[in-house]
Design an enzyme around this catalytic site. Structure first.
Site, PDB file in Angstrom:
ATOM      1  N   THR A  27       0.869  -1.182   0.000  1.00  0.00           N
ATOM      2  CA  THR A  27       0.000   0.000   0.000  1.00  0.00           C
ATOM      3  C   THR A  27       0.902   1.227   0.000  1.00  0.00           C
ATOM      4  O   THR A  27       2.123   1.113   0.174  1.00  0.00           O
ATOM      5  CB  THR A  27      -0.907   0.040   1.250  1.00  0.00           C
ATOM      6  OG1 THR A  27      -0.087   0.224   2.413  1.00  0.00           O
ATOM      7  CG2 THR A  27      -1.715  -1.236   1.404  1.00  0.00           C
ATOM      8  N   ILE A  82       7.444  -2.419   7.090  1.00  0.00           N
ATOM      9  CA  ILE A  82       7.448  -0.955   7.160  1.00  0.00           C
ATOM     10  C   ILE A  82       8.043  -0.387   5.872  1.00  0.00           C
ATOM     11  O   ILE A  82       9.178  -0.702   5.493  1.00  0.00           O
ATOM     12  CB  ILE A  82       8.286  -0.459   8.364  1.00  0.00           C
ATOM     13  CG1 ILE A  82       7.867  -1.148   9.668  1.00  0.00           C
ATOM     14  CG2 ILE A  82       8.202   1.066   8.467  1.00  0.00           C
ATOM     15  CD1 ILE A  82       6.506  -0.800  10.175  1.00  0.00           C
ATOM     16  N   LYS A  83       7.249   0.474   5.230  1.00  0.00           N
ATOM     17  CA  LYS A  83       7.682   1.063   3.958  1.00  0.00           C
ATOM     18  C   LYS A  83       8.251   2.452   4.229  1.00  0.00           C
ATOM     19  O   LYS A  83       7.597   3.284   4.889  1.00  0.00           O
ATOM     20  CB  LYS A  83       6.476   1.144   3.028  1.00  0.00           C
ATOM     21  CG  LYS A  83       6.809   1.121   1.558  1.00  0.00           C
ATOM     22  CD  LYS A  83       5.504   0.988   0.778  1.00  0.00           C
ATOM     23  CE  LYS A  83       5.736   1.005  -0.702  1.00  0.00           C
ATOM     24  NZ  LYS A  83       4.471   1.123  -1.439  1.00  0.00           N
ATOM     25  N   LEU A  84       9.442   2.687   3.710  1.00  0.00           N
ATOM     26  CA  LEU A  84      10.163   3.937   3.994  1.00  0.00           C
ATOM     27  C   LEU A  84      10.638   4.568   2.697  1.00  0.00           C
ATOM     28  O   LEU A  84      11.050   3.850   1.773  1.00  0.00           O
ATOM     29  CB  LEU A  84      11.390   3.618   4.857  1.00  0.00           C
ATOM     30  CG  LEU A  84      11.092   2.895   6.159  1.00  0.00           C
ATOM     31  CD1 LEU A  84      12.234   1.965   6.533  1.00  0.00           C
ATOM     32  CD2 LEU A  84      10.816   3.903   7.263  1.00  0.00           C
TER      33      LEU A  84
END
Ligand code: E4P
Length: 217
Positions: A27, A82-84
């Site tokens: 997402t 976790i998207k960074l």
């Protein structure tokens, strides 16, 4: 090659999961906006639906705030990734989160050097954006090939997650080049099955079967 679906639409995710085609979900803030849902609520539902990693993106841009948001996201479920963003603060957060045992996805990658940095920061996934590069008349697929070569040269374990996929040919080419994962919009994922000769052949078989007067019981 693993298939992730690139959406925050829980209906689409459920449908594709029923087919047994899903290895994970990605997402981003734009997809959350499109879903019209609360990020924590919808991400929790998605995590309960799929067994694989579900990427949820931080919205902060400085390290401390990213780490705080990451802590909130990580509490949603065990399969959160976790998207960074690919910034210096994002890389620092990636290193810290990976060292703490979290899965990480470094996003908005547009160059091989950026991908090299993400691998050195220990990212679980690097997300090179094919379609957005194609939009600027740069061949996005070449970037996938460059990253594959660099990662193989040094044995980096970071998985190449081909993102910003717009067409079925993007999926095929990413698979041929050796991307580990493709994150694909639901409609494109379903379009992979389509071939006019399959439809025509099935139609002919069904017509002939009808003429036999038989049934398989
Ligand atoms: C996935 O992680 C990305 O956020 C996504 O593939 C971006 O796709 P877009 O360029 O079509 O927005």
């Amino acid at each position: 090659m693993k298939f992730f679906v690139d959406t925050a639409d829980i209906g689409d995710i459920r449908e594709l999961n029923t087919l047994g085609l899903l290895d994970g979900v990605t997402t981003n803030p734009s997809l959350i906006l499109k879903s019209g849902r609360d990020i924590l609520e919808v991400t929790k539902e998605i995590c309960a639906e799929v067994d694989g990693p579900v990427s949820a993106e931080v919205a902060a841009t400085d390290y401390d705030a990213m780490m705080k948001e990451a802590a909130v996201l990580a509490k949603i479920a065990d399969n959160i990734c976790i998207k960074l963003p690919l910034t210096l603060d994002g890389l620092r957060a990636c290193k810290a989160l990976t060292s703490d045992g979290h899965k990480t996805n470094v996003t908005l990658c547009f160059s091989a050097n950026q991908a090299l940095l993400a691998a050195k920061a220990g990212a679980t996934y690097i997300s090179p954006f094919i379609g957005r590069l194609d939009d600027t008349a740069i061949n996005g697929m070449e970037l996938i090939g460059e990253i594959r070569t660099i990662y193989d040269n040094y044995g980096f374990q970071t998985e190449i997650l081909a993102a910003s996929i717009r067409t079925v040919n993007h999926v095929k080419e990413a698979a041929m080049i050796g991307a580990d994962v493709a994150t694909v919009p639901p409609a494109t994922l379903k379009a992979l099955v389509k071939h006019p000769l399959t439809d025509k052949g099935l139609e002919a078989f069904l017509a002939d079967w009808e003429k036999t007067g038989q049934s398989i019981t």
